[in-house]
Design an enzyme around this catalytic site. Structure first.
Site, PDB file in Angstrom:
ATOM      1  N   LYS A  28      20.783  -1.091 -25.985  1.00  6.42           N
ATOM      2  CA  LYS A  28      21.271  -0.017 -26.864  1.00  6.42           C
ATOM      3  C   LYS A  28      20.423   0.007 -28.136  1.00  6.42           C
ATOM      4  O   LYS A  28      19.927   1.057 -28.542  1.00  6.42           O
ATOM      5  CB  LYS A  28      22.725  -0.283 -27.226  1.00  6.42           C
ATOM      6  CG  LYS A  28      23.237   0.517 -28.423  1.00  6.42           C
ATOM      7  CD  LYS A  28      24.703   0.303 -28.711  1.00  6.42           C
ATOM      8  CE  LYS A  28      24.982  -0.808 -29.656  1.00  6.42           C
ATOM      9  NZ  LYS A  28      24.837  -0.462 -31.078  1.00  6.42           N
ATOM     10  N   ARG A 127      28.553  -2.236 -44.657  1.00  6.13           N
ATOM     11  CA  ARG A 127      27.402  -1.517 -44.067  1.00  6.13           C
ATOM     12  C   ARG A 127      26.703  -0.651 -45.127  1.00  6.13           C
ATOM     13  O   ARG A 127      26.574   0.543 -44.994  1.00  6.13           O
ATOM     14  CB  ARG A 127      27.806  -0.662 -42.860  1.00  6.13           C
ATOM     15  CG  ARG A 127      28.648  -1.338 -41.804  1.00  6.13           C
ATOM     16  CD  ARG A 127      28.059  -2.511 -41.107  1.00  6.13           C
ATOM     17  NE  ARG A 127      26.902  -2.287 -40.263  1.00  6.13           N
ATOM     18  CZ  ARG A 127      26.952  -1.926 -38.985  1.00  6.13           C
ATOM     19  NH1 ARG A 127      28.096  -1.641 -38.445  1.00  6.13           N
ATOM     20  NH2 ARG A 127      25.836  -1.816 -38.272  1.00  6.13           N
ATOM     21  N   ARG A 408      30.388   2.532 -25.925  1.00  5.39           N
ATOM     22  CA  ARG A 408      29.248   2.875 -26.785  1.00  5.39           C
ATOM     23  C   ARG A 408      28.035   2.014 -26.436  1.00  5.39           C
ATOM     24  O   ARG A 408      26.901   2.430 -26.620  1.00  5.39           O
ATOM     25  CB  ARG A 408      29.599   2.606 -28.260  1.00  5.39           C
ATOM     26  CG  ARG A 408      30.505   3.609 -28.884  1.00  5.39           C
ATOM     27  CD  ARG A 408      30.686   3.315 -30.353  1.00  5.39           C
ATOM     28  NE  ARG A 408      29.384   3.156 -30.996  1.00  5.39           N
ATOM     29  CZ  ARG A 408      29.246   2.694 -32.225  1.00  5.39           C
ATOM     30  NH1 ARG A 408      30.290   2.355 -32.938  1.00  5.39           N
ATOM     31  NH2 ARG A 408      28.041   2.568 -32.758  1.00  5.39           N
TER      32      ARG A 408
HETATM   33  C1  EPZ Z   1      21.762  -3.841 -36.615  1.00 10.23           C
HETATM   34  O1  EPZ Z   1      22.645  -3.357 -37.591  1.00 10.23           O
HETATM   35  C2  EPZ Z   1      22.469  -3.647 -35.288  1.00 10.23           C
HETATM   36  N1  EPZ Z   1      22.762  -2.224 -35.089  1.00 10.23           N
HETATM   37  C3  EPZ Z   1      23.779  -4.438 -35.292  1.00 10.23           C
HETATM   38  O2  EPZ Z   1      24.353  -4.306 -33.984  1.00 10.23           O
HETATM   39  C4  EPZ Z   1      23.470  -5.898 -35.539  1.00 10.23           C
HETATM   40  O3  EPZ Z   1      24.691  -6.596 -35.618  1.00 10.23           O
HETATM   41  C5  EPZ Z   1      22.706  -6.039 -36.857  1.00 10.23           C
HETATM   42  O4  EPZ Z   1      21.508  -5.238 -36.821  1.00 10.23           O
HETATM   43  C6  EPZ Z   1      22.291  -7.473 -37.141  1.00 10.23           C
HETATM   44  O5  EPZ Z   1      21.542  -7.962 -36.065  1.00 10.23           O
HETATM   45  C7  EPZ Z   1      21.761  -1.408 -34.684  1.00 10.23           C
HETATM   46  O6  EPZ Z   1      20.626  -1.804 -34.489  1.00 10.23           O
HETATM   47  C8  EPZ Z   1      22.135   0.040 -34.507  1.00 10.23           C
HETATM   48  P1  EPZ Z   1      21.336  -5.140 -40.821  1.00 10.23           P
HETATM   49  P2  EPZ Z   1      22.103  -3.084 -39.096  1.00 10.23           P
HETATM   50  O7  EPZ Z   1      20.791  -4.066 -41.701  1.00 10.23           O
HETATM   51  O8  EPZ Z   1      20.650  -2.805 -39.068  1.00 10.23           O
HETATM   52  C9  EPZ Z   1      23.093  -5.843 -45.138  1.00 10.23           C
HETATM   53  C10 EPZ Z   1      25.971  -3.687 -32.443  1.00 10.23           C
HETATM   54  O9  EPZ Z   1      27.053  -4.176 -32.135  1.00 10.23           O
HETATM   55  N2  EPZ Z   1      22.498  -4.577 -45.594  1.00 10.23           N
HETATM   56  O10 EPZ Z   1      20.376  -6.014 -40.101  1.00 10.23           O
HETATM   57  O11 EPZ Z   1      23.009  -2.101 -39.734  1.00 10.23           O
HETATM   58  C11 EPZ Z   1      24.189  -5.650 -44.103  1.00 10.23           C
HETATM   59  O12 EPZ Z   1      25.422  -5.340 -44.726  1.00 10.23           O
HETATM   60  C12 EPZ Z   1      25.580  -3.578 -33.894  1.00 10.23           C
HETATM   61  O13 EPZ Z   1      25.107  -3.259 -31.631  1.00 10.23           O
HETATM   62  C13 EPZ Z   1      22.562  -4.284 -46.948  1.00 10.23           C
HETATM   63  O14 EPZ Z   1      23.113  -5.037 -47.746  1.00 10.23           O
HETATM   64  O15 EPZ Z   1      22.323  -4.491 -39.768  1.00 10.23           O
HETATM   65  C14 EPZ Z   1      24.214  -6.989 -43.415  1.00 10.23           C
HETATM   66  O16 EPZ Z   1      24.984  -7.876 -44.192  1.00 10.23           O
HETATM   67  C15 EPZ Z   1      26.653  -4.101 -34.804  1.00 10.23           C
HETATM   68  N3  EPZ Z   1      21.995  -3.120 -47.391  1.00 10.23           N
HETATM   69  C16 EPZ Z   1      22.747  -7.429 -43.458  1.00 10.23           C
HETATM   70  O17 EPZ Z   1      22.096  -6.587 -44.423  1.00 10.23           O
HETATM   71  C17 EPZ Z   1      21.356  -2.264 -46.539  1.00 10.23           C
HETATM   72  O18 EPZ Z   1      20.831  -1.237 -47.000  1.00 10.23           O
HETATM   73  C18 EPZ Z   1      22.007  -7.262 -42.151  1.00 10.23           C
HETATM   74  O19 EPZ Z   1      22.356  -5.996 -41.667  1.00 10.23           O
HETATM   75  C19 EPZ Z   1      21.311  -2.592 -45.153  1.00 10.23           C
HETATM   76  C20 EPZ Z   1      21.880  -3.749 -44.721  1.00 10.23           C
END
Ligand code: EPZ
Length: 429
Positions: A28, A127, A408
């Protein structure tokens, strides 16, 4: 689409009866970004092994709304990307899809502007998207924060390459700015970049089509900006879903008599396999499969700390917790990535698990405890899958509601599990 189907599972009550082969589908979190990357192409993009999941349907709707032509034949997609009609990401559709945020990168880089709402997605924490707004500004975009949406305009109509540092190694952040850098003027550097295999797979494909991306799979990615890419004669084969593979391997460790998970690269799951071996699970690891055969010794409790790739994947944390309920001793979970990803433990406790949430990041699980079937509601994609695993090993009946979350990210989950001996039925209410 939101539907109110449910899954009814008759549990194995601890018996090891699952046998056969489960082929893993395309990831995905790779397919969604490869589809979004279509906006970087002057002509067309050809993608294969795209999983048949709701999030893909939503991403396709978003692309079609932007003017991309989409033809589908099974898991093969052909995108016509020569005409982009506008630059506003449809709020209705993107409200449910965190991955929609990655469209902002290529759209802003290609058209010089983008309007998008705060992206939706699984409720596993705040998020935020501060990294996106901060780094687009660094690339010369002005950011207008409206009440319902953000409007970004590239200075002089074109993004400028910049040296970007990510406070946290963000997966979609890395993907978004890797794509933005492909069309920006000059060089873009992404420091503290995420190293997930899905990002490497996407970057390698873009390079095949004319991009100049270096450092994939390392904490520093450098992109030389250039013209629109051409997809003619190229194919993006979606990388297998290591999170789906890991979920099925955990199921095998819990209830496999002779279960083989196939069509994926086990080397991308080293952290999970290492943890399962540490707990005592015996597995046969092949080039593109993992087989769990025969009775397992008494399994021992573990410390699981989630971490960016190649550490333990946060998306396997909930399925792994179900495994930990069956291990001897006290396990410890430290969810370092998200601050809202442990609430599912309350439902596992209702099923008989002995769990104690210490704070938003940490919990203990004491095992082994037998689980009993219950009516449960999926709060998100990965916790929903964890409930399915719990229902399979529990005694009695489990009914899992809100399975649109599960649909999803997992293609035909009920049919595929039934094939290896799970007593599971989808009820369309
Ligand atoms: C991606 O989410 C995946 N989703 C998530 O999978 C996955 O859990 C996550 O990466 C971590 O591996 C997709 O690829 C669509 P991050 P993402 O930005 O990119 C913080 C699933 O079940 N952050 O790597 O949104 C954030 O809050 C989903 O398939 C900020 O603070 O995650 C988190 O604590 C769930 N500011 C950390 O970074 C920002 O602008 C890492 O999140 C962006 C993120």
């Amino acid at each position: 689409m939101e539907h109110n189907d449910k899954l009814v599972i008759e549990g194995l009550a601890g018996r090891r009866e699952l046998a056969g082969r489960i082929p893993v589908k395309g990831a995905k979190n790779a397919a969604l970004k490869a589809l979004a990357a279509g906006l970087l192409f002057r002509d067309s993009v050809h993608l294969t092994k795209v999983p048949e999941i709701d999030d893909v349907s939503r991403m396709v709707e978003l692309l079609e709304d932007l003017g991309v032509g989409v033809e589908r034949d099974g898991d093969v997609y052909q995108l016509q990307t020569d005409k982009i009609k506008h630059s506003s990401i449809c709020p209705k559709i993107s409200a449910h899809l965190r991955a929609s945020v990655v469209l902002a990168g290529p759209l802003l880089a290609r058209t010089g502007r983008v309007t998008f709402p705060h992206p939706g997605g699984c409720v596993i924490g705040k998020r935020p998207i501060d990294f996106f707004l901060e780094n687009f500004a660094k690339m010369g975009a002005t950011v207008k924060n409206g009440d319902a949406a953000y409007e970004l305009i590239a200075g002089g109509g074109k993004l400028k390459g910049a040296d970007l540092f990510f406070r946290l190694a963000s997966v979609t952040g890395t993907e978004t700015f890797m794509m933005a850098g492909v069309l920006a003027e000059g060089e873009t550097i992404i420091r503290n970049a995420a190293m997930e295999p899905e990002i490497v797979s996407l970057g390698e494909f873009l390079n095949q089509c004319g991009a100049q991306i270096a450092g994939l799979g390392t904490p520093t990615i450098t992109i030389q900006g250039g013209e629109l890419l051409t997809g003619a004669g190229q194919t993006y084969e979606t990388i297998a879903d290591r999170i789906e593979a890991g979920s099925f391997i955990i199921l095998g460790a819990l209830a496999g008599r002779d279960l083989t998970v196939t069509d994926f690269d086990p080397s991308l799951l080293e952290s999970l396999l290492h943890s399962l071996r540490l707990a005592g699970v015996q597995m046969e690891v092949g080039v593109d499969s993992v087989r769990i055969v025969g009775a397992q010794p008494a399994l021992t409790a573990l410390e699981i700390k989630t971490h960016e790739y190649p550490g333990f994947p946060t998306d396997l944390q909930a399925p792994m917790a179900v495994f930990l309920t069956q291990t001897v001793g006290q396990s410890y979970i430290f969810e370092t990535i998200f601050e809202g990803r442990l609430n599912y433990l309350e439902t596992l406790e209702r099923m008989g698990a002995k769990a104690r949430i210490i704070d938003v990041h940490r919990a203990f699980i004491d095992g082994p405890t037998p689980l009993a079937g219950k009516e449960v509601e999926s709060p998100d994609l990965r916790a929903g899958l964890a409930y399915v695993l719990a229902g399979i090993i529990a005694s009695g009946r489990t009914v899992v509601h809100n399975i649109h979350y599960i649909d999803r990210g997992y293609e035909s989950i009920d049919q595929r599990l039934a094939k290896v001996g799970v007593n599971i039925k989808r009820i369309n209410r």
